[in-house]
Write a protein that holds these residues in place. Sequence first.
Motif, PDB file in Angstrom:
ATOM      1  N   ALA A 296      47.710  49.582  24.210  1.00  0.00           N
ATOM      2  CA  ALA A 296      47.611  50.052  22.832  1.00  0.00           C
ATOM      3  C   ALA A 296      48.875  49.783  22.003  1.00  0.00           C
ATOM      4  CB  ALA A 296      47.249  51.538  22.807  1.00  0.00           C
ATOM      5  N   PRO A 297      50.067  50.110  22.505  1.00  0.00           N
ATOM      6  CA  PRO A 297      51.255  49.849  21.680  1.00  0.00           C
ATOM      7  C   PRO A 297      51.436  48.371  21.345  1.00  0.00           C
ATOM      8  CG  PRO A 297      51.784  51.306  23.518  1.00  0.00           C
ATOM      9  CD  PRO A 297      50.419  50.764  23.772  1.00  0.00           C
ATOM     10  N   ARG A 298      51.026  47.520  22.255  1.00  0.00           N
ATOM     11  CA  ARG A 298      51.166  46.078  22.033  1.00  0.00           C
ATOM     12  C   ARG A 298      50.162  45.563  21.008  1.00  0.00           C
ATOM     13  NH1 ARG A 298      53.018  47.846  26.531  1.00  0.00           N
ATOM     14  NH2 ARG A 298      54.749  46.822  27.630  1.00  0.00           N
ATOM     15  N   LEU A 299      49.103  46.328  20.782  1.00  0.00           N
ATOM     16  CA  LEU A 299      48.123  45.981  19.750  1.00  0.00           C
ATOM     17  C   LEU A 299      48.336  46.814  18.487  1.00  0.00           C
ATOM     18  CD1 LEU A 299      44.852  45.727  21.914  1.00  0.00           C
ATOM     19  CD2 LEU A 299      46.283  43.852  21.084  1.00  0.00           C
ATOM     20  N   ARG A 300      49.424  47.584  18.480  1.00  0.00           N
ATOM     21  CA  ARG A 300      49.748  48.472  17.351  1.00  0.00           C
ATOM     22  C   ARG A 300      48.628  49.487  17.097  1.00  0.00           C
ATOM     23  NH1 ARG A 300      51.030  45.378  12.250  1.00  0.00           N
ATOM     24  NH2 ARG A 300      49.368  43.983  12.982  1.00  0.00           N
ATOM     25  N   LEU A 301      48.118  50.044  18.208  1.00  0.00           N
ATOM     26  CA  LEU A 301      47.094  51.078  18.142  1.00  0.00           C
ATOM     27  C   LEU A 301      47.644  52.388  18.678  1.00  0.00           C
ATOM     28  CD1 LEU A 301      44.094  49.030  19.603  1.00  0.00           C
ATOM     29  CD2 LEU A 301      44.497  49.572  17.191  1.00  0.00           C
ATOM     30  N   ARG A 302      47.063  53.485  18.233  1.00  0.00           N
ATOM     31  CA  ARG A 302      47.350  54.792  18.805  1.00  0.00           C
ATOM     32  C   ARG A 302      46.338  55.057  19.925  1.00  0.00           C
ATOM     33  NH1 ARG A 302      46.122  58.698  15.118  1.00  0.00           N
ATOM     34  NH2 ARG A 302      44.974  57.210  13.810  1.00  0.00           N
ATOM     35  N   ALA A 303      46.766  55.745  20.966  1.00  0.00           N
ATOM     36  CA  ALA A 303      45.889  55.928  22.115  1.00  0.00           C
ATOM     37  C   ALA A 303      45.960  57.358  22.626  1.00  0.00           C
ATOM     38  CB  ALA A 303      46.265  54.961  23.242  1.00  0.00           C
ATOM     39  N   GLY A 304      44.793  57.909  22.960  1.00  0.00           N
ATOM     40  CA  GLY A 304      44.721  59.260  23.496  1.00  0.00           C
ATOM     41  C   GLY A 304      43.759  59.332  24.669  1.00  0.00           C
ATOM     42  N   LEU A 305      43.591  60.522  25.197  1.00  0.00           N
ATOM     43  CA  LEU A 305      42.750  60.721  26.377  1.00  0.00           C
ATOM     44  C   LEU A 305      41.923  61.984  26.208  1.00  0.00           C
ATOM     45  CD1 LEU A 305      43.598  60.382  30.105  1.00  0.00           C
ATOM     46  CD2 LEU A 305      42.945  62.648  29.245  1.00  0.00           C
ATOM     47  N   LEU A 306      40.669  61.914  26.627  1.00  0.00           N
ATOM     48  CA  LEU A 306      39.784  63.066  26.677  1.00  0.00           C
ATOM     49  C   LEU A 306      39.257  63.210  28.091  1.00  0.00           C
ATOM     50  CD1 LEU A 306      37.613  62.381  23.483  1.00  0.00           C
ATOM     51  CD2 LEU A 306      39.592  63.908  23.655  1.00  0.00           C
ATOM     52  N   THR A 307      39.278  64.412  28.623  1.00  0.00           N
ATOM     53  CA  THR A 307      38.663  64.663  29.921  1.00  0.00           C
ATOM     54  C   THR A 307      37.732  65.852  29.781  1.00  0.00           C
ATOM     55  OG1 THR A 307      39.047  64.995  32.302  1.00  0.00           O
ATOM     56  CG2 THR A 307      40.518  66.178  30.772  1.00  0.00           C
ATOM     57  N   VAL A 308      36.562  65.778  30.390  1.00  0.00           N
ATOM     58  CA  VAL A 308      35.522  66.791  30.229  1.00  0.00           C
ATOM     59  C   VAL A 308      35.466  67.678  31.463  1.00  0.00           C
ATOM     60  CG1 VAL A 308      33.068  67.206  29.843  1.00  0.00           C
ATOM     61  CG2 VAL A 308      34.197  65.272  28.724  1.00  0.00           C
ATOM     62  N   ASP A 309      35.548  68.975  31.245  1.00  0.00           N
ATOM     63  CA  ASP A 309      35.357  69.954  32.311  1.00  0.00           C
ATOM     64  C   ASP A 309      33.926  70.469  32.226  1.00  0.00           C
ATOM     65  OD1 ASP A 309      35.391  71.984  34.162  1.00  0.00           O
ATOM     66  OD2 ASP A 309      36.721  73.308  33.014  1.00  0.00           O
ATOM     67  N   HIS A 310      33.095  70.025  33.181  1.00  0.00           N
ATOM     68  CA  HIS A 310      31.688  70.424  33.176  1.00  0.00           C
ATOM     69  C   HIS A 310      31.475  71.824  33.751  1.00  0.00           C
ATOM     70  CE1 HIS A 310      31.569  65.985  33.124  1.00  0.00           C
ATOM     71  NE2 HIS A 310      30.461  66.127  32.434  1.00  0.00           N
ATOM     72  N   ARG A 311      32.504  72.363  34.367  1.00  0.00           N
ATOM     73  CA  ARG A 311      32.439  73.702  34.978  1.00  0.00           C
ATOM     74  C   ARG A 311      31.319  73.817  36.019  1.00  0.00           C
ATOM     75  NH1 ARG A 311      32.829  78.025  30.135  1.00  0.00           N
ATOM     76  NH2 ARG A 311      31.017  76.849  29.383  1.00  0.00           N
ATOM     77  N   LEU A 312      31.128  72.754  36.780  1.00  0.00           N
ATOM     78  CA  LEU A 312      30.078  72.744  37.795  1.00  0.00           C
ATOM     79  C   LEU A 312      30.615  72.961  39.198  1.00  0.00           C
ATOM     80  CD1 LEU A 312      27.912  69.739  36.506  1.00  0.00           C
ATOM     81  CD2 LEU A 312      27.452  72.186  36.238  1.00  0.00           C
ATOM     82  N   GLN A 313      31.942  72.963  39.343  1.00  0.00           N
ATOM     83  CA  GLN A 313      32.552  73.108  40.664  1.00  0.00           C
ATOM     84  C   GLN A 313      33.738  74.056  40.576  1.00  0.00           C
ATOM     85  OE1 GLN A 313      33.759  69.127  41.481  1.00  0.00           O
ATOM     86  NE2 GLN A 313      31.692  68.334  41.703  1.00  0.00           N
ATOM     87  N   PRO A 314      34.023  74.767  41.656  1.00  0.00           N
ATOM     88  CA  PRO A 314      35.218  75.610  41.674  1.00  0.00           C
ATOM     89  C   PRO A 314      36.474  74.746  41.455  1.00  0.00           C
ATOM     90  CG  PRO A 314      33.794  76.132  43.534  1.00  0.00           C
ATOM     91  CD  PRO A 314      33.239  74.886  42.904  1.00  0.00           C
ATOM     92  N   GLY A 315      37.380  75.217  40.652  1.00  0.00           N
ATOM     93  CA  GLY A 315      38.620  74.490  40.427  1.00  0.00           C
ATOM     94  C   GLY A 315      38.530  73.384  39.401  1.00  0.00           C
ATOM     95  N   SER A 316      37.401  73.288  38.714  1.00  0.00           N
ATOM     96  CA  SER A 316      37.237  72.172  37.774  1.00  0.00           C
ATOM     97  C   SER A 316      38.224  72.250  36.610  1.00  0.00           C
ATOM     98  CB  SER A 316      35.805  72.123  37.244  1.00  0.00           C
ATOM     99  OG  SER A 316      35.502  73.283  36.482  1.00  0.00           O
ATOM    100  N   ALA A 317      38.522  73.462  36.163  1.00  0.00           N
ATOM    101  CA  ALA A 317      39.458  73.617  35.044  1.00  0.00           C
ATOM    102  C   ALA A 317      40.847  73.111  35.420  1.00  0.00           C
ATOM    103  CB  ALA A 317      39.528  75.080  34.611  1.00  0.00           C
TER     104      ALA A 317
END
Length: 333
Positions: free
Chosen positions: A51-72
């Motif tokens: 991303a920096p080399r393309l002059r873009l901003r970059a972020g991350l999303l992760t989804v907690d489905h809450r289907l398993q113990p310890g998912s959070a």
Amino acid sequence: MARVGPHPAVADVRRAVREALADVPADALVLAACSGGADSLALAAALAFTAPRLRLRAGLLTVDHRLQPGSAGRAETVRGLGEEMGLSPAEVLTVTVGTEGGPEAAARAARYAALDAAADRLGAAAVLLGHTRDDQAETVLLGLARGSGPRSLSGMAASTGRYRRPLLHLSRATTVAACRALGLTPWDDPHNADPRYTRVRVRHKVLPMLEAELGPGVAEALARTAALAREDADALDEWAESAYQNCALSDIGDSVKLAVNELEKLPDAVRRRVLRRAGIAAGAPSGALSAAHVLAVDRLVTRWHGQKAVDLPGGLSAIRRYGTLIFAISPIP
């Protein structure tokens, strides 16, 4: 002799991400959807580098489905990895998974709803998904088993709206190797080994059996088939859209009327696409409008002998009257 440059697997993933983002304007925000598995973790690392080399901003999303113990806790670990990579914003999206369509479909629906909402809120130009060639092969086999036609056999698109899948031409082994070379430790989701899920059985039983009986390269061949089927399906859909405009006598609200004499001129594959398009335009839920429904309506065109209306999902009916095929809420006056 010491290697110059990144590990080949790392280079392959970075190249794939760079090519997928070639048309994104400078300073736009691109988000990686990351579960913490090898595919999405390698994808996130490549985005952070590229991303920096393309002059873009970059972020991350992760989804907690809450289907398993310890998912959070696991979701928070993935978010932290995103921050360490320099991805900002890095967020956990917590969802509630329903039951409609089964556990896999319900989790997928909740995940995409959360990703859509976050991308809208953050103003993201693109969201990257870590599906690989192996995932594509599994999708094609599942579509083949359902008998759901060339659109299903075409698998996942490399780009759909804001979603992009840069890794569709790379193997899962490549992403695993990339993570290893970068010193990243992927999380292995226990659901990915649970034989109660159809896709898991395809991954661990069906594809290995095909490789053993037919030789290596089955996944690659299936992914290539998907690409060819997508080209054909796209062309047929474009033809059908033009044909729909030619056949439609009216398309207002919850009522659609088509000229039967124009429908009769069309090849089967195009005509049935037109009929499906009409049913959805009149209000039938696309996920509930099956091939069997479309074939029943098709017989009003091709095997007409004065039969009654065809019931469709969403409280609709399709009926033929005086050379006109009518889709409307039942009962049709």
